[in-house]
Design a protein around this motif. Structure first.
Motif, PDB file in Angstrom:
ATOM      1  N   ARG A   1      -3.932  31.406  48.717  1.00 56.39           N
ATOM      2  CA  ARG A   1      -2.525  31.631  48.846  1.00 56.39           C
ATOM      3  C   ARG A   1      -1.789  30.291  48.604  1.00 56.39           C
ATOM      4  O   ARG A   1      -0.747  30.192  48.143  1.00 56.39           O
ATOM      5  CB  ARG A   1      -2.004  31.914  50.280  1.00 56.39           C
ATOM      6  CG  ARG A   1      -2.052  33.566  50.326  1.00 56.39           C
ATOM      7  CD  ARG A   1      -1.549  33.928  51.632  1.00 56.39           C
ATOM      8  NE  ARG A   1      -2.541  35.118  52.168  1.00 56.39           N
ATOM      9  CZ  ARG A   1      -3.348  35.111  53.069  1.00 56.39           C
ATOM     10  NH1 ARG A   1      -3.457  34.217  53.641  1.00 56.39           N
ATOM     11  NH2 ARG A   1      -3.992  36.238  53.370  1.00 56.39           N
TER      12      ARG A   1
ATOM     13  N   GLN B   1       1.267  28.260  41.715  1.00 53.49           N
ATOM     14  CA  GLN B   1       1.786  29.483  41.282  1.00 53.49           C
ATOM     15  C   GLN B   1       1.778  29.471  39.678  1.00 53.49           C
ATOM     16  O   GLN B   1       2.320  28.297  39.159  1.00 53.49           O
ATOM     17  CB  GLN B   1       3.279  29.793  41.742  1.00 53.49           C
ATOM     18  CG  GLN B   1       3.646  31.178  41.593  1.00 53.49           C
ATOM     19  CD  GLN B   1       5.102  31.408  41.881  1.00 53.49           C
ATOM     20  OE1 GLN B   1       5.502  30.740  43.041  1.00 53.49           O
ATOM     21  NE2 GLN B   1       5.811  32.350  41.741  1.00 53.49           N
TER      22      GLN B   1
ATOM     23  N   PRO C   1       5.715  44.181  48.016  1.00 51.94           N
ATOM     24  CA  PRO C   1       6.066  43.067  47.150  1.00 51.94           C
ATOM     25  C   PRO C   1       4.943  42.116  46.736  1.00 51.94           C
ATOM     26  O   PRO C   1       4.252  41.911  47.719  1.00 51.94           O
ATOM     27  CB  PRO C   1       7.131  42.460  47.962  1.00 51.94           C
ATOM     28  CG  PRO C   1       7.393  43.338  49.317  1.00 51.94           C
ATOM     29  CD  PRO C   1       6.270  44.235  49.057  1.00 51.94           C
TER      30      PRO C   1
ATOM     31  N   SER D   1       5.033  39.101  46.556  1.00 50.43           N
ATOM     32  CA  SER D   1       4.968  37.814  47.937  1.00 50.43           C
ATOM     33  C   SER D   1       4.248  38.161  49.131  1.00 50.43           C
ATOM     34  O   SER D   1       4.015  37.071  49.749  1.00 50.43           O
ATOM     35  CB  SER D   1       6.471  37.527  48.114  1.00 50.43           C
ATOM     36  OG  SER D   1       7.068  38.658  48.916  1.00 50.43           O
ATOM     37  N   LEU D   2       4.011  39.341  49.407  1.00 54.06           N
ATOM     38  CA  LEU D   2       3.296  39.638  50.385  1.00 54.06           C
ATOM     39  C   LEU D   2       1.628  39.917  50.395  1.00 54.06           C
ATOM     40  O   LEU D   2       0.891  40.075  51.291  1.00 54.06           O
ATOM     41  CB  LEU D   2       3.827  41.020  51.159  1.00 54.06           C
ATOM     42  CG  LEU D   2       5.119  40.805  51.507  1.00 54.06           C
ATOM     43  CD1 LEU D   2       5.702  42.034  52.213  1.00 54.06           C
ATOM     44  CD2 LEU D   2       5.271  39.586  52.434  1.00 54.06           C
TER      45      LEU D   2
ATOM     46  N   PRO E   1      -2.558  36.347  45.999  1.00 51.56           N
ATOM     47  CA  PRO E   1      -2.381  36.156  44.642  1.00 51.56           C
ATOM     48  C   PRO E   1      -3.886  35.903  43.912  1.00 51.56           C
ATOM     49  O   PRO E   1      -3.924  34.755  43.474  1.00 51.56           O
ATOM     50  CB  PRO E   1      -1.348  35.158  44.400  1.00 51.56           C
ATOM     51  CG  PRO E   1      -1.660  34.253  45.381  1.00 51.56           C
ATOM     52  CD  PRO E   1      -1.814  35.207  46.636  1.00 51.56           C
TER      53      PRO E   1
ATOM     54  N   GLU F   1       4.321  34.721  36.625  1.00 49.60           N
ATOM     55  CA  GLU F   1       4.585  33.562  37.681  1.00 49.60           C
ATOM     56  C   GLU F   1       5.128  32.240  36.893  1.00 49.60           C
ATOM     57  O   GLU F   1       5.372  31.394  37.756  1.00 49.60           O
ATOM     58  CB  GLU F   1       3.355  33.211  38.289  1.00 49.60           C
ATOM     59  CG  GLU F   1       2.945  34.239  39.462  1.00 49.60           C
ATOM     60  CD  GLU F   1       1.666  33.803  40.386  1.00 49.60           C
ATOM     61  OE1 GLU F   1       1.612  34.399  41.172  1.00 49.60           O
ATOM     62  OE2 GLU F   1       1.036  33.096  40.039  1.00 49.60           O
TER      63      GLU F   1
END
Length: 120
Positions: free
Chosen positions: A33, A37, A84, A86-87, A90, A119
Motif C-alpha cells: 500500500r 502509485q 472501489p 482505493s479500498l 494494489p 494509475e
C-alpha cells in the motif's frame, strides 16, 4: 496494532549468520500500500524495506511471494465484487507485467498492465 515480527537466524555463507524476517501477510500488504502509485516496484525492494523496518538482515522471499499471491486473490475478488480500487491492496504495483509471476496471479498480466496504466 502492529504485529511482532518473526526473525529467525539463518546461515550465511561459511562463516556467519544472518537474521531472516518471516513477515506476516499484513506486513506485506502495508508495504504494498505504501508503494508509489502507477510505478512497478520490484519485490526485492519490498523485501529490503521490510527487513530494514524490522531490523533484520533479510526478508524471506518465499513467504513474501506466498503472501503476494493471497493478497492478489483477495484484491482481485474484491474488485470483481465492485469494491472501489482505493479500498483494495494494489498488488499490481509489485509485479512486472512481463514476468511469469504476473501470469500466475489473479487477473493475469493484462490486468496488471491495465491497472498500472490507469494509475499514471
Amino acid at each position: 496494532m502492529r504485529e511482532t515480527p518473526t526473525i529467525e537466524p539463518r546461515r550465511k555463507g561459511r562463516s556467519g549468520m544472518q537474521s531472516m524476517l518471516i513477515p506476516s501477510q499484513q506486513m506485506v500488504a502495508e508495504q504494498i500500500r505504501s508503494a508509489q502509485q502507477g510505478v512497478f516496484t520490484e519485490l526485492g525492494v519490498l523485501r529490503r524495506r521490510l527487513a530494514a523496518e524490522y531490523g533484520a538482515d533479510a526478508c524471506c522471499p518465499v513467504t513474501v511471494q506466498r503472501h503476494l499471491r493471497a493478497i492478489a486473490d483477495l484484491s482481485f475478488l474484491a474488485l470483481q465484487k465492485g469494491e472501489p480500487v482505493s479500498l483494495v491492496t494494489p498488488y499490481w504495483r509489485m509485479v512486472d507485467p512481463t514476468s511469469l509471476l504476473a501470469t500466475r496471479l489473479a487477473g493475469g498480466a493484462g490486468f496488471i498492465r491495465e491497472r498500472l496504466a490507469a494509475e499514471r
